[in-house]
Design a protein around this motif. Sequence first.
Motif, short mmCIF file in Angstrom:
data_model
loop_
_atom_site.label_atom_id
_atom_site.label_comp_id
_atom_site.label_asym_id
_atom_site.label_seq_id
_atom_site.Cartn_x
_atom_site.Cartn_y
_atom_site.Cartn_z
N GLU A 74 0.82 -1.30 -0.19
CA GLU A 74 -0.05 -0.12 0.04
C GLU A 74 0.75 1.33 -0.01
O GLU A 74 0.36 2.46 -0.03
CB GLU A 74 -1.05 0.02 1.00
N ARG A 75 2.03 1.23 0.32
CA ARG A 75 3.02 2.47 0.03
C ARG A 75 4.02 2.35 -1.10
O ARG A 75 4.15 3.04 -1.85
CB ARG A 75 3.76 2.44 1.71
N ASP A 76 4.50 1.00 -1.24
CA ASP A 76 5.66 0.74 -2.02
C ASP A 76 4.91 0.54 -3.57
O ASP A 76 3.96 -0.48 -3.64
CB ASP A 76 6.67 -0.26 -1.80
N TYR A 77 5.59 0.82 -4.80
CA TYR A 77 5.35 0.60 -5.72
C TYR A 77 5.86 -0.50 -6.59
O TYR A 77 7.19 -0.57 -6.75
CB TYR A 77 4.98 1.69 -6.79
N HIS A 78 5.50 -1.55 -7.38
CA HIS A 78 5.80 -2.66 -7.72
C HIS A 78 5.69 -2.38 -9.46
O HIS A 78 4.36 -2.35 -9.90
CB HIS A 78 5.36 -3.90 -7.48
N PRO A 79 6.95 -2.26 -9.72
CA PRO A 79 6.81 -1.60 -11.29
C PRO A 79 6.05 -2.78 -12.29
O PRO A 79 6.31 -3.93 -12.25
CB PRO A 79 8.19 -1.24 -11.70
N ASP A 80 5.45 -2.27 -13.45
CA ASP A 80 5.21 -3.07 -14.41
C ASP A 80 6.52 -3.28 -15.42
O ASP A 80 7.24 -2.26 -15.69
CB ASP A 80 4.10 -2.31 -15.43
N PRO A 81 6.80 -4.42 -15.84
CA PRO A 81 7.77 -4.67 -16.95
C PRO A 81 8.10 -3.71 -17.91
O PRO A 81 9.01 -3.41 -18.38
CB PRO A 81 8.07 -6.04 -17.09
N ARG A 82 6.90 -3.28 -18.52
CA ARG A 82 6.84 -2.36 -19.60
C ARG A 82 7.31 -1.04 -19.36
O ARG A 82 7.59 -0.29 -20.22
CB ARG A 82 5.42 -2.70 -20.22
N GLU A 83 7.31 -0.76 -17.93
CA GLU A 83 7.65 0.72 -17.73
C GLU A 83 9.32 0.73 -17.73
O GLU A 83 9.62 1.76 -17.74
CB GLU A 83 7.24 1.01 -16.20
N LYS A 84 9.96 -0.41 -17.85
CA LYS A 84 11.53 -0.69 -17.91
C LYS A 84 12.17 0.40 -16.95
O LYS A 84 13.08 1.03 -17.06
CB LYS A 84 11.81 -0.19 -19.49
N ILE A 85 11.68 0.14 -15.53
CA ILE A 85 12.33 1.01 -14.37
C ILE A 85 12.98 0.10 -13.50
O ILE A 85 13.30 0.37 -12.56
CB ILE A 85 11.34 1.95 -13.98
N GLY A 86 13.10 -1.34 -13.88
CA GLY A 86 13.56 -2.23 -12.87
C GLY A 86 12.49 -2.94 -12.12
O GLY A 86 11.15 -2.70 -12.82
N VAL A 87 12.76 -4.11 -11.53
CA VAL A 87 11.84 -4.90 -10.73
C VAL A 87 11.87 -4.58 -9.37
O VAL A 87 10.86 -4.85 -8.75
CB VAL A 87 12.25 -6.31 -11.03
N GLU A 88 12.69 -3.92 -8.73
CA GLU A 88 12.68 -3.49 -7.32
C GLU A 88 11.44 -2.63 -6.77
O GLU A 88 11.13 -1.68 -7.71
CB GLU A 88 13.75 -3.06 -6.76
N PRO A 89 10.99 -2.80 -5.59
CA PRO A 89 9.76 -1.89 -5.28
C PRO A 89 10.23 -0.30 -5.33
O PRO A 89 11.50 -0.15 -4.90
CB PRO A 89 9.49 -2.26 -3.91
N VAL A 90 9.51 0.75 -5.76
CA VAL A 90 9.77 1.94 -5.50
C VAL A 90 9.03 2.21 -4.25
O VAL A 90 8.10 2.38 -4.06
CB VAL A 90 9.12 2.96 -6.70
N VAL A 91 10.20 2.82 -3.22
CA VAL A 91 9.68 2.86 -1.86
C VAL A 91 8.75 4.22 -1.90
O VAL A 91 9.02 5.18 -2.62
CB VAL A 91 10.98 3.34 -1.08
N ASP A 92 7.65 3.98 -1.22
CA ASP A 92 6.55 5.06 -1.20
C ASP A 92 6.27 5.62 -2.36
O ASP A 92 5.47 6.54 -2.63
CB ASP A 92 7.37 6.46 -0.43
N GLY A 93 6.24 4.77 -3.55
CA GLY A 93 5.87 4.98 -4.73
C GLY A 93 4.56 5.30 -5.03
O GLY A 93 3.87 5.70 -5.86
N LEU A 94 3.60 4.67 -4.08
CA LEU A 94 1.89 4.80 -4.09
C LEU A 94 1.47 6.08 -3.13
O LEU A 94 0.27 6.31 -3.19
CB LEU A 94 1.49 3.59 -3.68
N VAL A 95 2.58 6.65 -2.39
CA VAL A 95 1.95 7.54 -1.40
C VAL A 95 1.31 8.78 -2.26
O VAL A 95 2.01 9.14 -3.01
CB VAL A 95 3.20 8.02 -0.61
N GLY A 96 0.25 9.05 -1.71
CA GLY A 96 -0.61 10.14 -2.43
C GLY A 96 -1.53 9.51 -3.53
O GLY A 96 -2.16 10.22 -4.04
N CYS A 97 -1.43 8.48 -4.30
CA CYS A 97 -2.05 7.83 -5.14
C CYS A 97 -3.45 7.66 -4.88
O CYS A 97 -3.68 7.27 -3.90
CB CYS A 97 -1.38 6.44 -5.69
N THR A 98 -4.22 7.98 -5.55
CA THR A 98 -5.92 7.73 -5.54
C THR A 98 -6.39 6.87 -6.52
O THR A 98 -7.56 6.42 -6.33
CB THR A 98 -6.44 8.98 -5.46
#
Length: 242
Positions: free
Chosen positions: A75-99
């Motif tokens: 609910e806080r970290d974002y798990h990238p879609d492989p098509r985004e080509k930004i790696g596979v590791e979670p993006v810390v706090d990548g969902l903060v503020g997302c609605t």
Amino acid sequence: MLTLHRAALVLPDPADPTAPSIADGAVVVRGELVEAVGPYGELAAAHPSARVRDWGTAAVLTPGLRNPWGQRLLERDYHPDPREKIGVEPVVDGLVGCTDETRYGASARRGLQRMLGFGVTAVAGPFERAAVRTAVARSGLAALPGASGAGAGAGAGAAAGAGALDPLAVLPLPLAVHGRVAAGGRADFAVFPGLPVLPGLSGLSGLSGLSGLAVGVGNGVRPAAGGCLATVLGGRLVYRRR
């Protein structure tokens, strides 16, 4: 249909220091339940028609793991879609503020799939987002409470590792497992490669096929962190290392 999972070492209950380990052991699965746990030779003779999955001479079979950081990871970290080509590791706090619930749900599904690759069969909440709750429910992983879940009592190591996808990278095996592998119980377990023998540990003599595993007194065995060979969830093979 019966499936017999064979491993060089079976640890039915690593959280119990008095629980026995089984060299050249096996777990028999019928449907979503464990039918029997014991030495491979005995179980193979008792179930000659069972399909055999032999995980190798350096494999350790344990109960599935629990990830105490599920709320943060899903609910806080974002798990990238492989098509985004930004790696596979979670993006810390990548969902903060997302609605966007759709984004939450898609990220959670990818995160849960990655957890399966580390032998995780249970994840701790609580989960506030409906899309995340749905993703967890559909994944088949057990949903656990938060503070009283897997991380409780794990100490500073767990706090330092908050957000780790791999519980074994932070927690010792007895604190990382969820439940035990026992006849009549749900067939949730994982198979890991074993660590090399460590200085000061003993117990390999007389255990054929176990050279290369770290075996000590009682539960002095630690599967290697960094991912599992296979994860079984409710009797289904949901992950297998390629």
